[in-house]
Design a protein around this motif. Sequence first.
Motif, PDB file in Angstrom:
ATOM      1  N   ASP A 144       0.867  -1.190   0.000  1.00  0.00           N
ATOM      2  CA  ASP A 144       0.000   0.000   0.000  1.00  0.00           C
ATOM      3  C   ASP A 144       0.898   1.232   0.000  1.00  0.00           C
ATOM      4  O   ASP A 144       1.047   1.943   1.019  1.00  0.00           O
ATOM      5  CB  ASP A 144      -0.915  -0.006   1.218  1.00  0.00           C
ATOM      6  CG  ASP A 144      -1.945  -1.126   1.189  1.00  0.00           C
ATOM      7  OD1 ASP A 144      -2.083  -1.787   0.140  1.00  0.00           O
ATOM      8  OD2 ASP A 144      -2.626  -1.336   2.207  1.00  0.00           O
ATOM      9  N   THR A 192       0.336 -12.320  -5.259  1.00  0.00           N
ATOM     10  CA  THR A 192      -0.916 -11.714  -5.728  1.00  0.00           C
ATOM     11  C   THR A 192      -1.431 -12.383  -7.001  1.00  0.00           C
ATOM     12  O   THR A 192      -2.634 -12.328  -7.289  1.00  0.00           O
ATOM     13  CB  THR A 192      -0.697 -10.223  -6.015  1.00  0.00           C
ATOM     14  OG1 THR A 192       0.446 -10.066  -6.871  1.00  0.00           O
ATOM     15  CG2 THR A 192      -0.489  -9.437  -4.744  1.00  0.00           C
ATOM     16  N   HIS A 246      -5.275   2.042   4.184  1.00  0.00           N
ATOM     17  CA  HIS A 246      -4.869   1.093   3.145  1.00  0.00           C
ATOM     18  C   HIS A 246      -5.033   1.706   1.759  1.00  0.00           C
ATOM     19  O   HIS A 246      -5.639   2.758   1.592  1.00  0.00           O
ATOM     20  CB  HIS A 246      -5.751  -0.164   3.190  1.00  0.00           C
ATOM     21  CG  HIS A 246      -5.567  -1.015   4.391  1.00  0.00           C
ATOM     22  ND1 HIS A 246      -4.791  -2.153   4.381  1.00  0.00           N
ATOM     23  CD2 HIS A 246      -6.054  -0.914   5.649  1.00  0.00           C
ATOM     24  CE1 HIS A 246      -4.821  -2.718   5.589  1.00  0.00           C
ATOM     25  NE2 HIS A 246      -5.580  -1.984   6.375  1.00  0.00           N
ATOM     26  N   SER A 247      -4.542   0.960   0.753  1.00  0.00           N
ATOM     27  CA  SER A 247      -4.871   1.273  -0.631  1.00  0.00           C
ATOM     28  C   SER A 247      -5.075  -0.030  -1.381  1.00  0.00           C
ATOM     29  O   SER A 247      -4.710  -1.108  -0.901  1.00  0.00           O
ATOM     30  CB  SER A 247      -3.775   2.111  -1.289  1.00  0.00           C
ATOM     31  OG  SER A 247      -2.604   1.340  -1.508  1.00  0.00           O
ATOM     32  N   TYR A 248      -5.673   0.073  -2.597  1.00  0.00           N
ATOM     33  CA  TYR A 248      -5.904  -1.146  -3.367  1.00  0.00           C
ATOM     34  C   TYR A 248      -5.829  -0.831  -4.855  1.00  0.00           C
ATOM     35  O   TYR A 248      -6.034   0.315  -5.274  1.00  0.00           O
ATOM     36  CB  TYR A 248      -7.235  -1.786  -2.984  1.00  0.00           C
ATOM     37  CG  TYR A 248      -8.485  -1.101  -3.495  1.00  0.00           C
ATOM     38  CD1 TYR A 248      -9.121  -1.559  -4.642  1.00  0.00           C
ATOM     39  CD2 TYR A 248      -9.048  -0.011  -2.831  1.00  0.00           C
ATOM     40  CE1 TYR A 248     -10.275  -0.964  -5.113  1.00  0.00           C
ATOM     41  CE2 TYR A 248     -10.199   0.592  -3.286  1.00  0.00           C
ATOM     42  CZ  TYR A 248     -10.821   0.114  -4.431  1.00  0.00           C
ATOM     43  OH  TYR A 248     -11.966   0.715  -4.907  1.00  0.00           O
ATOM     44  N   GLU A 287      -7.609 -11.907  -5.048  1.00  0.00           N
ATOM     45  CA  GLU A 287      -8.758 -11.319  -4.367  1.00  0.00           C
ATOM     46  C   GLU A 287      -9.942 -12.283  -4.353  1.00  0.00           C
ATOM     47  O   GLU A 287     -10.386 -12.759  -5.399  1.00  0.00           O
ATOM     48  CB  GLU A 287      -9.165 -10.004  -5.023  1.00  0.00           C
ATOM     49  CG  GLU A 287      -8.115  -8.914  -4.900  1.00  0.00           C
ATOM     50  CD  GLU A 287      -8.553  -7.602  -5.519  1.00  0.00           C
ATOM     51  OE1 GLU A 287      -9.779  -7.349  -5.571  1.00  0.00           O
ATOM     52  OE2 GLU A 287      -7.683  -6.818  -5.941  1.00  0.00           O
ATOM     53  N   ARG A 311     -15.495  -1.109  -7.245  1.00  0.00           N
ATOM     54  CA  ARG A 311     -14.160  -0.650  -6.857  1.00  0.00           C
ATOM     55  C   ARG A 311     -14.184   0.883  -6.855  1.00  0.00           C
ATOM     56  O   ARG A 311     -13.657   1.522  -7.777  1.00  0.00           O
ATOM     57  CB  ARG A 311     -13.087  -1.211  -7.792  1.00  0.00           C
ATOM     58  CG  ARG A 311     -13.078  -2.725  -7.839  1.00  0.00           C
ATOM     59  CD  ARG A 311     -12.015  -3.276  -8.772  1.00  0.00           C
ATOM     60  NE  ARG A 311     -10.690  -3.321  -8.168  1.00  0.00           N
ATOM     61  CZ  ARG A 311     -10.251  -4.292  -7.365  1.00  0.00           C
ATOM     62  NH1 ARG A 311     -11.042  -5.304  -7.045  1.00  0.00           N
ATOM     63  NH2 ARG A 311      -9.017  -4.249  -6.878  1.00  0.00           N
ATOM     64  N   PHE A 314     -13.095  -4.628  -0.363  1.00  0.00           N
ATOM     65  CA  PHE A 314     -12.528  -5.225   0.840  1.00  0.00           C
ATOM     66  C   PHE A 314     -13.397  -4.857   2.037  1.00  0.00           C
ATOM     67  O   PHE A 314     -13.896  -3.730   2.132  1.00  0.00           O
ATOM     68  CB  PHE A 314     -11.084  -4.746   1.053  1.00  0.00           C
ATOM     69  CG  PHE A 314     -10.162  -5.187  -0.047  1.00  0.00           C
ATOM     70  CD1 PHE A 314      -9.605  -6.457  -0.047  1.00  0.00           C
ATOM     71  CD2 PHE A 314      -9.864  -4.342  -1.103  1.00  0.00           C
ATOM     72  CE1 PHE A 314      -8.773  -6.877  -1.075  1.00  0.00           C
ATOM     73  CE2 PHE A 314      -9.025  -4.748  -2.135  1.00  0.00           C
ATOM     74  CZ  PHE A 314      -8.484  -6.021  -2.114  1.00  0.00           C
ATOM     75  N   GLU A 318      -9.825   2.227   2.474  1.00  0.00           N
ATOM     76  CA  GLU A 318      -9.120   1.654   1.329  1.00  0.00           C
ATOM     77  C   GLU A 318      -9.207   2.660   0.179  1.00  0.00           C
ATOM     78  O   GLU A 318     -10.303   2.974  -0.300  1.00  0.00           O
ATOM     79  CB  GLU A 318      -9.762   0.332   0.900  1.00  0.00           C
ATOM     80  CG  GLU A 318      -9.480  -0.837   1.831  1.00  0.00           C
ATOM     81  CD  GLU A 318      -8.231  -1.608   1.423  1.00  0.00           C
ATOM     82  OE1 GLU A 318      -7.516  -1.137   0.518  1.00  0.00           O
ATOM     83  OE2 GLU A 318      -7.989  -2.678   2.017  1.00  0.00           O
ATOM     84  N   ARG A 325      -8.416   3.667  -3.653  1.00  0.00           N
ATOM     85  CA  ARG A 325      -8.034   3.122  -4.960  1.00  0.00           C
ATOM     86  C   ARG A 325      -6.790   3.860  -5.461  1.00  0.00           C
ATOM     87  O   ARG A 325      -6.737   5.086  -5.443  1.00  0.00           O
ATOM     88  CB  ARG A 325      -9.185   3.261  -5.950  1.00  0.00           C
ATOM     89  CG  ARG A 325      -9.112   2.271  -7.121  1.00  0.00           C
ATOM     90  CD  ARG A 325     -10.308   2.424  -8.021  1.00  0.00           C
ATOM     91  NE  ARG A 325     -10.311   3.752  -8.647  1.00  0.00           N
ATOM     92  CZ  ARG A 325     -11.406   4.383  -9.078  1.00  0.00           C
ATOM     93  NH1 ARG A 325     -12.597   3.817  -8.946  1.00  0.00           N
ATOM     94  NH2 ARG A 325     -11.315   5.576  -9.633  1.00  0.00           N
TER      95      ARG A 325
END
Length: 273
Positions: free
Chosen positions: A54, A109, A156-158, A166, A173, A209, A231, A233
């Motif tokens: 992240d 991932t 967090h980030s995603y 995932e 999203r 998430f 989270e 983006r």
Amino acid sequence: MVHAHQPFRLLPGGIASSTLLHVPHSARHIPEQVRSGIKLDDKALELELDHITDSHTAELAAEAALAAPVTPWRFVNNLSRLVMDPERFPDEREEMLAVGMGAVYTQTTHREQLRSPDVDPEPLIDRYFCPYAEAMTAAVDERLAATGRVVIIDVHSYPTAPLPYELHGSGPRPPICLGADAFHTPPELLAQAEKAFAGFGGTAINSPFAGTYVPLKHYGTDPRVSALMIEIRRDVYMSEPGGPAGPGLTALASALATLVTALSGASEPEARA
């Protein structure tokens, strides 16, 4: 520089602050003795770190803390989540075990082999996971003793596009995903976060998430501990997968400072140049 004896940091905030910014996945550092158990070559490992980290979230939290009239406390992981993931259950309760991503990851991932599938996770859990959990629990207990309540904001980030690991990647999203827990996330906390982050193009709750981090000592039992996961983006503030931050970072830090300010009941933070 991150030292082996300093795997995490508790950065003090205001004496009256009940807000704790938790930044668990911002670092890329892997100690040499842990690196030896990872099967990826150096180039593949750097790419995996680009995808799984992240990036810049510690910087975001630091800017927000600086901008807030009442400085929040910060608990920051200095080690990559490829060492261990402090937000996973350390046992069979963890659903991410299905894709090799329990407290100690065995897959990447992209569902490739990171460690041997029969690796014993206990040495890494004992050395890194347990001390982290104990320190985070102590930080929450100290804030409870000082102020009578704690609000954990999990930063967090995603990625913009879903990655193969995932489990729930088919949902919306949005620019901002708010992870909530039925016990620990009161409606007013969600409403404050939705208001603070309203300027980024939309929010959604628990997609892609879900949930948020609360120490196991308090989880599901202590209503004085509130928690929310934010989270972000990654295209909102950085070049993907692991590139530099852009101007969105400062705007996000200002929004996070606005949320921290609302939680503290202080006046709005001043705009920053």
